[in-house]
Design an enzyme around this catalytic site. Structure first.
Site, short mmCIF file in Angstrom:
data_model
loop_
_atom_site.label_atom_id
_atom_site.label_comp_id
_atom_site.label_asym_id
_atom_site.label_seq_id
_atom_site.Cartn_x
_atom_site.Cartn_y
_atom_site.Cartn_z
N ASP A 1 -6.74 6.78 11.51
CA ASP A 1 -7.22 6.22 10.18
C ASP A 1 -7.84 4.87 10.08
O ASP A 1 -7.50 3.72 9.68
CB ASP A 1 -5.72 5.81 9.12
CG ASP A 1 -6.15 5.74 7.56
OD1 ASP A 1 -7.34 6.04 7.22
OD2 ASP A 1 -5.41 5.10 7.03
N GLY B 1 0.81 -1.30 0.20
CA GLY B 1 0.04 -0.13 0.13
C GLY B 1 0.97 1.31 -0.12
O GLY B 1 2.06 1.36 -0.33
#
Length: 649
Positions: free
Chosen positions: A218, A104
């Site tokens: 997050d 990612g």
């Protein structure tokens, strides 16, 4: 560029175009116009920048939009962070790399093993883009130290911070499970009970972090992993803030920080888009509310549009009501989601502990709501739910009541639920018979106890006498969850409703279903390829054992392990049990209190005499917990039917 003769857009339209808030048809129309109009281009140059819009634009390039799962195209590792494992990592003295799990925005994650301790771990190699200066390296180590202080069952543990060559990586607890975004991708919207349970567990982890002054920043389904035992684990504590700080310009960190918005657009709190530095735990709770919305709706609150439009939606709009999407969500749960997603932090729950208390009536496996709805929510067995642990605090002693035990659904429970209408309506005579049997078997005290009004919810330990015999079979494939229950190998439920296992040494899967004391366990299967054994793992009282077919490369059949002796030496050994590939077989285990009989295609193959107390699993078939299960050793196998019939309790 020439002056166009077409009508010019209005000032308001040009400002909306400049800030990226126009709908797609209007945006395209104005873009075509200004491509030929010098006048409108000059107007655009005079429009001032909106600080909020700038921050939202910054947020649309999230630090980590979720790992690319294994199996997705992987770039070659000629560049900075992608492809084959770097030599420095392969040669690391303490860790052996097993495979790449995903990648990612923050880097690449590998499954690995500590060479000395033989402990499975996950290595997160941080992108060199985030480690490009000494200040960033120092920040990384500070955040790792902060993350290491978090120790909670619902937070992935951070073990170590290491370096291989010029690469920095974090050593974390390895989670054998599935992220909630992947779970929803496979199963679509989750039952209310399971969605609330998973978010309730995440809130427990956030409360632990909150009490230690840590905010995640997050929270999203990608960062919530469900283990094979149903425990939710929060990923990446500490790394989120580090990534934001590392993206700041070393020459002018203050200016860059003013326009830094950390998070993922689909789940970002409004105040986080405006100024992430001032976002507190309530921003995490907003993201948790968006996550609960996602689990219930099957999509994020604002699924359409650009990343910019999604963040703007969180700031200015309301998502589609959950009541318009599903009609089975209690109004109280909808109200919880709405309060979590309130635009103002002051209007939300103020701590994660408050969220846990609000969700308990709908997410606790033993709650009245769970008992009332379990029969209508079969997509994930209730045994895959985990009960959040009550954390001790100075003013609250540690305690765990008996009501906090995770509930498992027994086959007899399923039969009662399945036949409830028959018993209560047209089957009055049957209802009277069942009532007499129940009263006769459980005794006067049990019958008069209001806490035992729903006999279907009693655990095996609470039932002391067997209820009536039933001929109803329970389909265990329909209740299986391969991503969560697989112990080894690759298992999946096919489009035809069959269970399939690839050829893998020791492939096995748990069937999270609590059987009664006496039952029949039947499996119909075809071994497509391979020469090794097919196994049925069963429970007999306190014992757990295996009915093995065509095992040990010696074509043996029988029940493993009795008093520590495998089928080579125990009395249930049968020779010349040869399975033909491509042929469909039916194997059955009949478990009784003093005897177990094993059948193949209706023929009695082996008999065990005893109460199960001397039965154990072989090491090669070990399961994480006491459970029914299936095994296919290095043999591609299709299980056409897996079912159980309660005989007595």
């Amino acid at each position: 560029m020439n002056e166009t003769n077409a009508t010019h857009p209005t000032q308001a339209e040009l400002e909306s175009f400049f800030h990226g808030t126009l709908a797609e048809p209007d945006r395209q129309r104005i873009e075509d116009h200004i491509g030929q109009c010098d006048t409108c281009c000059d107007v655009l140059r005079t429009i001032p920048h909106d600080p909020l819009v700038e921050r939202i634009h910054a947020a649309t390039s999230s630090i980590d939009d979720g790992l690319t799962p294994v199996g997705s195209p992987t770039p070659s590792f000629q560049d900075e962070d992608a492809g084959t494992v770097p030599t420095a990592l392969l040669d690391h003295p303490r860790y052996r790399i097993i495979r790449q799990l995903g990648q990612g925005g923050m880097g690449i994650v590998y499954q690995a093993e500590h060479k000395l301790m033989e402990r499975p771990v996950a290595l997160k190699v941080i992108s060199s883009r985030l480690m490009k200066n000494e200040l960033a390296v120092e920040r990384f180590h500070q955040e790792v130290k902060a993350a290491a202080k978090l120790s909670h069952r619902n937070i992935v543990a951070a073990y170590d911070a290491e370096q291989a060559g010029d690469m920095h990586f974090l050593v974390m607890e390895y989670i054998d499970g599935i992220s909630l975004d992947q779970l929803v991708a496979r199963r679509k919207p989750l039952p209310v009970l399971h969605a609330c349970n998973y978010v309730m567990q995440a809130a427990q982890g956030l409360q632990h972090a909150y009490e230690r002054g840590t905010v995640h920043r997050d929270i999203k389904p990608h960062n919530l992993m469900r283990t094979s035992r149903g425990t939710i684990k929060i990923l990446d504590f500490g790394l989120a803030r580090f990534a934001t700080q590392s993206e700041q310009s070393p020459d002018d960190p203050g200016l860059t920080a003013d326009f830094t918005a950390l998070g993922t657009p689909d789940y970002m709190a409004p105040e986080q888009a405006r100024d992430s530095k001032r976002a507190d735990i309530r921003a995490d709770l907003y993201s948790l509310g968006c996550t609960l919305y996602f689990l219930l709706a099957g999509h994020a609150p604002f699924p359409e549009g650009t990343a910019f439009e999604k963040v703007l939606g969180h700031c200015e709009r309301q998502p589609r009501p959950l009541s318009d999407i599903r009609d089975d969500i209690p109004p109280q749960v909808i109200a919880i989601v709405e309060k979590l997603m309130a635009k103002s932090p002051d209007d939300r729950y103020q701590t994660p502990a408050e969220v846990v208390e609000a969700l308990k009536p709908y997410g606790h496996p033993d709650s009245a709501y769970a008992n009332d709805t379990a029969a209508t929510q079969p997509s994930i067995p209730n045994s895959m739910l985990s009960v959040p642990k009550v954390e001790p605090s100075p003013d609250r002693p540690s305690q765990r009541s008996s009501s906090q035990r995770p509930a498992k659904v027994s086959p007899f429970s399923m039969w009662v639920r399945k036949n409830r209408l028959l018993i209560g309506g047209g089957g009055a005579v049957l209802g009277a018979i069942v009532a007499l049997l129940v009263l006769g078997n459980f005794g006067k005290d049990d019958a008069s106890d209001p806490s035992r009004s729903d006999l279907a919810e009693l655990t095996v330990q609470e039932r002391t006498t067997a209820p009536a015999t039933t001929d109803s079979w329970v389909n265990l494939i329909s209740l299986s969850d391969p991503p969560a229950n697989t112990v080894a190998g690759n298992w999946e439920v096919t489009s035809t409703g069959e269970l399939h296992a690839d050829a893998t040494p020791g492939a096995r899967i748990m069937l999270s279903f609590l059987p009664p004391r006496e039952y029949d366990f039947e499996v119909q299967f075809t071994r497509n390829s391979g020469t090794q054994s097919i196994a049925l793992h069963f429970l007999d009282g306190e014992g757990t054992a295996t009915f093995d077919l065509d095992g040990w490369s010696e074509n043996l059949g029988g029940i493993q392990n009795i008093d520590g002796e495998n089928i080579r030496t125990n009395p249930t050994r049968v020779d010349n049990v040869v399975l033909e590939n491509g042929r469909r077989y039916s194997a059955e285990i009949r478990v009784r209190r003093d005897q177990v009989q094993a059948f193949l295609d209706g023929q009695l193959l082996s008999t065990y005499e005893g109460d199960g107390s001397n039965l154990t699993l072989l090491e090669l078939w070990t399961l994480p917990e006491k459970s029914l299960g299936l095994g296919a050793y290095d043999s591609d196998t299709t299980f056409h039917q897996v079912r159980l019939r309660p005989v007595s309790n």
